[in-house]
Design a protein around this motif. Structure first.
Motif, PDB file in Angstrom:
ATOM      1  N   ASP A  50       0.670  -0.942   0.467  1.00 45.06           N
ATOM      2  CA  ASP A  50      -0.393  -0.198  -0.429  1.00 45.06           C
ATOM      3  C   ASP A  50       0.805   1.541   0.076  1.00 45.06           C
ATOM      4  O   ASP A  50       1.853   0.915   0.906  1.00 45.06           O
ATOM      5  CB  ASP A  50      -0.717  -0.270   1.527  1.00 45.06           C
ATOM      6  N   SER A  52       0.033   4.582  -0.618  1.00 42.20           N
ATOM      7  CA  SER A  52      -1.152   5.645  -0.605  1.00 42.20           C
ATOM      8  C   SER A  52      -0.481   6.765   0.253  1.00 42.20           C
ATOM      9  O   SER A  52      -0.968   8.017   0.309  1.00 42.20           O
ATOM     10  CB  SER A  52      -2.190   5.164   0.303  1.00 42.20           C
ATOM     11  N   ASP A  56       0.065  10.260  -3.970  1.00 45.57           N
ATOM     12  CA  ASP A  56      -1.096  10.173  -4.817  1.00 45.57           C
ATOM     13  C   ASP A  56      -1.149   9.214  -5.730  1.00 45.57           C
ATOM     14  O   ASP A  56      -0.588   9.670  -6.332  1.00 45.57           O
ATOM     15  CB  ASP A  56      -1.935  11.772  -4.893  1.00 45.57           C
ATOM     16  N   THR A  57      -2.249   8.781  -5.552  1.00 42.29           N
ATOM     17  CA  THR A  57      -2.421   7.849  -7.053  1.00 42.29           C
ATOM     18  C   THR A  57      -3.799   7.672  -6.909  1.00 42.29           C
ATOM     19  O   THR A  57      -4.311   7.195  -5.739  1.00 42.29           O
ATOM     20  CB  THR A  57      -1.401   6.379  -6.348  1.00 42.29           C
ATOM     21  N   ASN A  58      -4.134   6.904  -8.228  1.00 41.65           N
ATOM     22  CA  ASN A  58      -5.621   6.021  -8.059  1.00 41.65           C
ATOM     23  C   ASN A  58      -4.972   4.457  -7.874  1.00 41.65           C
ATOM     24  O   ASN A  58      -6.669   4.323  -8.107  1.00 41.65           O
ATOM     25  CB  ASN A  58      -5.882   5.932  -9.834  1.00 41.65           C
ATOM     26  N   THR A  59      -4.515   3.967  -7.873  1.00 42.41           N
ATOM     27  CA  THR A  59      -4.419   2.753  -7.609  1.00 42.41           C
ATOM     28  C   THR A  59      -2.918   2.582  -6.386  1.00 42.41           C
ATOM     29  O   THR A  59      -2.006   2.624  -6.514  1.00 42.41           O
ATOM     30  CB  THR A  59      -4.032   2.044  -8.726  1.00 42.41           C
ATOM     31  N   PRO A  60      -3.663   2.554  -5.189  1.00 42.78           N
ATOM     32  CA  PRO A  60      -2.672   2.358  -3.552  1.00 42.78           C
ATOM     33  C   PRO A  60      -1.902   0.966  -4.066  1.00 42.78           C
ATOM     34  O   PRO A  60      -1.331   1.504  -2.971  1.00 42.78           O
ATOM     35  CB  PRO A  60      -3.675   3.062  -2.664  1.00 42.78           C
ATOM     36  N   GLN A 102       5.455   0.128 -13.074  1.00 40.60           N
ATOM     37  CA  GLN A 102       5.618   1.596 -13.214  1.00 40.60           C
ATOM     38  C   GLN A 102       6.978   2.376 -13.273  1.00 40.60           C
ATOM     39  O   GLN A 102       7.260   2.870 -13.568  1.00 40.60           O
ATOM     40  CB  GLN A 102       4.954   2.353 -12.140  1.00 40.60           C
ATOM     41  N   THR A 340       8.162   8.893  -7.769  1.00 39.03           N
ATOM     42  CA  THR A 340       6.800   8.901  -8.546  1.00 39.03           C
ATOM     43  C   THR A 340       7.214   8.339  -9.194  1.00 39.03           C
ATOM     44  O   THR A 340       7.659   8.089 -10.109  1.00 39.03           O
ATOM     45  CB  THR A 340       6.071  10.377  -7.406  1.00 39.03           C
TER      46      THR A 340
END
Length: 362
Positions: A50, A52, A56-60, A102, A340
């Motif tokens: 995790d 988060s 900031d991310t939409n896929t924690p 990523q 990030t």
């Protein structure tokens, strides 16, 4: 024999037997897998983290995977013979808290494929490794990976070597790298020594704030005033740079032994930022060995000494400078060192551009 002495001797014997059992079970004396694990090489593993709390991310929840050889890479998973570009470095290469898809290696590979270059990239980053650790990898880890024959090795180095000053000279003694021997063999294989080394590394990471954490950069103050202890500059010039250059030369020699091109990439950090040619460094003063003061601009000066040392022993066209790039910003990093997904994407694209510009990828 007095009861007290007998009790002491019995306890010592039990302790020694316990140490022996730990070394036999977890040390690398008979198991190469244990030896690699003790050196921080994770093999055949898949984790979910995790992230988060870091950015900031939409896929924690991200997935972090290592294949049976200890390498990261989607297209090269368990297929070392397909690796064209091998990337070597510390935590900024490993990218523990970025998803497999990523990392800057995956972005680089995507850019290569998009531009008609069918090359595959693999990640051999190890959290916490300096160039000393990279040499250990070339000696202990990489030779165990059958059919590993990259055309290019990207070394992403500098930051972890920054903290190697006079007090760390025993750990960083270049003669250990060159000559090996009994003492070096014990350090490579001992489970207890490597547990101690990892604890020491964790303590050091906390102290110098190189561990993974979220930083609110809106609260970080930057200055144009340089703070760096003159004695620290002297130590770098007289001791550190000489040993560092020797390690770089040995990494070059390793790459050339595989007929691979060794490319060195200098590292960016938000301990400083460059705007229109003006360098601003973090205002907070830190200390190496509790006595050598430096701030962000002092860090910038010392890091570029390491970068210049790389240029002295490597062909200039094989050194890519990201330290002095003006485009890095707070969206690219979640702490001073670690990127990030936005930063990794930017870095991967920059690496492709630089390799292509130098006609190194065909």
């Amino acid at each position: 024999m007095p009861k007290k002495l007998k009790l002491i001797l019995t306890n010592i014997a039990i302790l020694l037997i316990g140490i022996l059992l730990i070394e036999l079970c977890f040390g690398g004396w008979f198991s190469s897998s244990n030896q690699l694990r003790n050196l921080g090489i994770i093999k055949d593993a898949k984790f979910e983290f995790d992230v988060s709390h870091l950015y900031d991310t939409n896929t924690p929840t991200i997935t972090y995977t290592r294949d049976k050889f200890g390498l990261r890479g989607i297209s090269t998973y368990n297929q070392p013979s397909t690796i064209n570009i091998l990337t070597v470095g510390g935590s900024t290469t490993d990218q523990r808290y970025l998803d497999d898809s990523q990392t800057w290696q995956e972005i680089l590979e995507h850019e290569l494929q998009k531009n008609g270059k069918n090359l595959h990239v693999s990640n051999a980053g190890v959290d916490g490794q300096s160039t000393y650790g990279h040499l250990k990898s070339t000696d202990i880890w990489f030779p165990k990976i059958e059919k590993l024959q990259p055309k290019i090795i990207l070394f992403y180095v500098g930051i972890n070597d920054f903290y190697t000053v006079n007090g760390d000279s025993k750990y960083d003694d270049i003669q250990q790298v060159e000559n090996g021997g009994f003492k070096s063999n014990i350090k490579d294989k001992s489970a207890l020594y490597n547990a101690y080394r990892k604890l020491k590394g964790m303590q050091k990471a906390t102290k110098f704030e190189v561990g993974h954490r979220n930083i609110n950069f809106s609260r970080v103050h930057y200055t144009k005033e340089v703070v760096v202890n003159e004695k620290l500059l002297e130590i770098y010039d007289e001791k550190n740079l000489k040993a560092f250059k020797t390690r770089i030369q040995k990494l070059i020699a390793y790459a050339e032994s595989l007929n691979a091109i060794p490319i060195f990439m200098t590292q960016p950090t938000l301990h400083f930022k460059i705007r229109k040619g003006v360098v601003f460094g973090t205002e907070e003063i830190k200390y190496l060995e509790e006595k050598y003061a430096y701030n962000g601009l002092g860090y910038f000066k010392l890091l570029n000494k390491l970068n210049d040392a790389i240029r002295e022993v490597s062909a200039s066209e094989l050194v890519i400078d990201f330290t002095n790039d003006e485009t890095w910003n707070i969206m690219d990093f979640y702490d001073y060192f670690h990127m990030t997904p936005i930063g990794a994407k930017k870095l991967g694209k920059k690496i492709y551009t630089e390799l292509d510009k130098r006609n190194l990828v065909k």
